[in-house]
Design a protein around this motif. Structure first.
Motif, PDB file in Angstrom:
ATOM      1  N   LEU A  13       0.826  -1.210   0.000  1.00 49.19           N
ATOM      2  CA  LEU A  13       0.000   0.000   0.000  1.00 49.19           C
ATOM      3  C   LEU A  13       0.858   1.256   0.000  1.00 49.19           C
ATOM      4  N   ASP A  14       1.975   1.258   0.730  1.00 49.20           N
ATOM      5  CA  ASP A  14       2.881   2.408   0.735  1.00 49.20           C
ATOM      6  C   ASP A  14       3.449   2.658  -0.655  1.00 49.20           C
ATOM      7  N   GLU A  15       3.846   1.572  -1.337  1.00 51.64           N
ATOM      8  CA  GLU A  15       4.366   1.707  -2.700  1.00 51.64           C
ATOM      9  C   GLU A  15       3.281   2.203  -3.651  1.00 51.64           C
ATOM     10  N   TRP A  16       2.061   1.708  -3.485  1.00 51.57           N
ATOM     11  CA  TRP A  16       0.936   2.129  -4.310  1.00 51.57           C
ATOM     12  C   TRP A  16       0.707   3.630  -4.131  1.00 51.57           C
ATOM     13  N   ARG A  17       0.710   4.089  -2.886  1.00 49.96           N
ATOM     14  CA  ARG A  17       0.514   5.516  -2.601  1.00 49.96           C
ATOM     15  C   ARG A  17       1.592   6.372  -3.274  1.00 49.96           C
ATOM     16  N   GLU A  18       2.832   5.908  -3.235  1.00 54.44           N
ATOM     17  CA  GLU A  18       3.933   6.658  -3.845  1.00 54.44           C
ATOM     18  C   GLU A  18       3.753   6.811  -5.352  1.00 54.44           C
ATOM     19  N   ARG A  19       3.157   5.824  -5.987  1.00 56.34           N
ATOM     20  CA  ARG A  19       3.022   5.823  -7.440  1.00 56.34           C
ATOM     21  C   ARG A  19       1.671   6.346  -7.938  1.00 56.34           C
ATOM     22  N   ALA A  20       0.714   6.459  -7.053  1.00 58.05           N
ATOM     23  CA  ALA A  20      -0.645   6.847  -7.453  1.00 58.05           C
ATOM     24  C   ALA A  20      -0.695   8.332  -7.822  1.00 58.05           C
ATOM     25  N   GLU A  21      -0.793   8.603  -9.096  1.00 55.10           N
ATOM     26  CA  GLU A  21      -0.822   9.985  -9.567  1.00 55.10           C
ATOM     27  C   GLU A  21      -2.131  10.694  -9.243  1.00 55.10           C
ATOM     28  N   THR A  22      -3.163   9.945  -8.937  1.00 52.81           N
ATOM     29  CA  THR A  22      -4.458  10.567  -8.659  1.00 52.81           C
ATOM     30  C   THR A  22      -4.567  11.125  -7.238  1.00 52.81           C
ATOM     31  N   LEU A  23      -3.752  10.615  -6.307  1.00 52.18           N
ATOM     32  CA  LEU A  23      -3.868  11.090  -4.920  1.00 52.18           C
ATOM     33  C   LEU A  23      -3.575  12.586  -4.856  1.00 52.18           C
ATOM     34  N   GLY A  24      -4.483  13.309  -4.215  1.00 53.26           N
ATOM     35  CA  GLY A  24      -4.369  14.758  -4.122  1.00 53.26           C
ATOM     36  C   GLY A  24      -5.057  15.488  -5.258  1.00 53.26           C
ATOM     37  N   SER A  25      -5.526  14.738  -6.249  1.00 54.52           N
ATOM     38  CA  SER A  25      -6.183  15.335  -7.419  1.00 54.52           C
ATOM     39  C   SER A  25      -7.695  15.220  -7.302  1.00 54.52           C
ATOM     40  N   ARG A  26      -8.370  16.123  -8.002  1.00 53.72           N
ATOM     41  CA  ARG A  26      -9.831  16.045  -8.099  1.00 53.72           C
ATOM     42  C   ARG A  26     -10.147  14.948  -9.118  1.00 53.72           C
ATOM     43  N   VAL A  27     -11.046  14.046  -8.745  1.00 57.27           N
ATOM     44  CA  VAL A  27     -11.387  12.906  -9.594  1.00 57.27           C
ATOM     45  C   VAL A  27     -12.888  12.725  -9.690  1.00 57.27           C
ATOM     46  N   THR A  28     -13.302  12.064 -10.742  1.00 60.84           N
ATOM     47  CA  THR A  28     -14.662  11.542 -10.864  1.00 60.84           C
ATOM     48  C   THR A  28     -14.529  10.045 -11.043  1.00 60.84           C
ATOM     49  N   VAL A  29     -15.277   9.296 -10.245  1.00 59.97           N
ATOM     50  CA  VAL A  29     -15.278   7.836 -10.362  1.00 59.97           C
ATOM     51  C   VAL A  29     -16.637   7.425 -10.908  1.00 59.97           C
ATOM     52  N   ARG A  30     -16.605   6.804 -12.073  1.00 56.99           N
ATOM     53  CA  ARG A  30     -17.838   6.328 -12.703  1.00 56.99           C
ATOM     54  C   ARG A  30     -18.062   4.886 -12.267  1.00 56.99           C
ATOM     55  N   ARG A  31     -19.259   4.660 -11.728  1.00 55.97           N
ATOM     56  CA  ARG A  31     -19.599   3.322 -11.239  1.00 55.97           C
ATOM     57  C   ARG A  31     -20.824   2.817 -11.976  1.00 55.97           C
ATOM     58  N   ARG A  32     -20.802   1.575 -12.340  1.00 46.60           N
ATOM     59  CA  ARG A  32     -21.904   0.966 -13.079  1.00 46.60           C
ATOM     60  C   ARG A  32     -23.139   0.843 -12.187  1.00 46.60           C
ATOM     61  N   GLY A  33     -24.263   1.352 -12.669  1.00 43.34           N
ATOM     62  CA  GLY A  33     -25.532   1.162 -11.984  1.00 43.34           C
ATOM     63  C   GLY A  33     -25.781   2.092 -10.808  1.00 43.34           C
ATOM     64  N   THR A  34     -24.913   3.076 -10.589  1.00 45.23           N
ATOM     65  CA  THR A  34     -25.111   4.008  -9.477  1.00 45.23           C
ATOM     66  C   THR A  34     -24.511   5.352  -9.843  1.00 45.23           C
ATOM     67  N   ASP A  35     -24.694   6.343  -8.984  1.00 42.09           N
ATOM     68  CA  ASP A  35     -24.204   7.690  -9.270  1.00 42.09           C
ATOM     69  C   ASP A  35     -22.682   7.752  -9.291  1.00 42.09           C
ATOM     70  N   ASP A  36     -22.163   8.672 -10.115  1.00 46.33           N
ATOM     71  CA  ASP A  36     -20.732   8.949 -10.108  1.00 46.33           C
ATOM     72  C   ASP A  36     -20.366   9.632  -8.802  1.00 46.33           C
ATOM     73  N   VAL A  37     -19.099   9.529  -8.421  1.00 45.07           N
ATOM     74  CA  VAL A  37     -18.592  10.199  -7.225  1.00 45.07           C
ATOM     75  C   VAL A  37     -17.494  11.163  -7.672  1.00 45.07           C
ATOM     76  N   THR A  38     -17.618  12.435  -7.274  1.00 46.89           N
ATOM     77  CA  THR A  38     -16.602  13.435  -7.600  1.00 46.89           C
ATOM     78  C   THR A  38     -16.083  14.041  -6.314  1.00 46.89           C
ATOM     79  N   GLY A  39     -14.758  14.162  -6.232  1.00 46.45           N
ATOM     80  CA  GLY A  39     -14.126  14.746  -5.057  1.00 46.45           C
ATOM     81  C   GLY A  39     -12.618  14.677  -5.206  1.00 46.45           C
ATOM     82  N   VAL A  40     -11.916  14.777  -4.095  1.00 46.25           N
ATOM     83  CA  VAL A  40     -10.460  14.738  -4.103  1.00 46.25           C
ATOM     84  C   VAL A  40     -10.000  13.368  -3.610  1.00 46.25           C
TER      85      VAL A  40
END
Length: 74
Positions: A13-40
């Motif tokens: 998980l620590d390595e994943w966090r180091e490489r995750a370019e999305t952390l700290g960014s505003r994102v939208t997560v599209r999920r099948r069959g339910t509402d999208d989620v937008t936030g940081v």
């Protein structure tokens, strides 16, 4: 001596966090069959879910397609 599963997971998980370019960014997560989620995107949970801070609180997302939301200045 082999490291414990918990130690191995923590390192992963620590390595994943180091490489995750999305952390700290505003994102939208599209999920099948339910509402999208937008936030940081704030963190990765111990279960491997993306923790997204929204206006209504923090949501743990374990499925969906995350895209960074670009500012008008980008």
């Amino acid at each position: 001596m082999r490291p414990s599963r918990q130690t191995t997971l923590r390192r992963l998980l620590d390595e994943w966090r180091e490489r995750a370019e999305t952390l700290g960014s505003r994102v939208t997560v599209r999920r099948r069959g339910t509402d999208d989620v937008t936030g940081v995107a704030r963190d990765v949970s111990a279960r491997g879910g993306l923790l997204v801070e929204t206006d209504d609180g923090t949501v743990e997302l374990t499925e969906g397609e995350a895209s960074r939301v670009r500012d008008a200045s980008d």
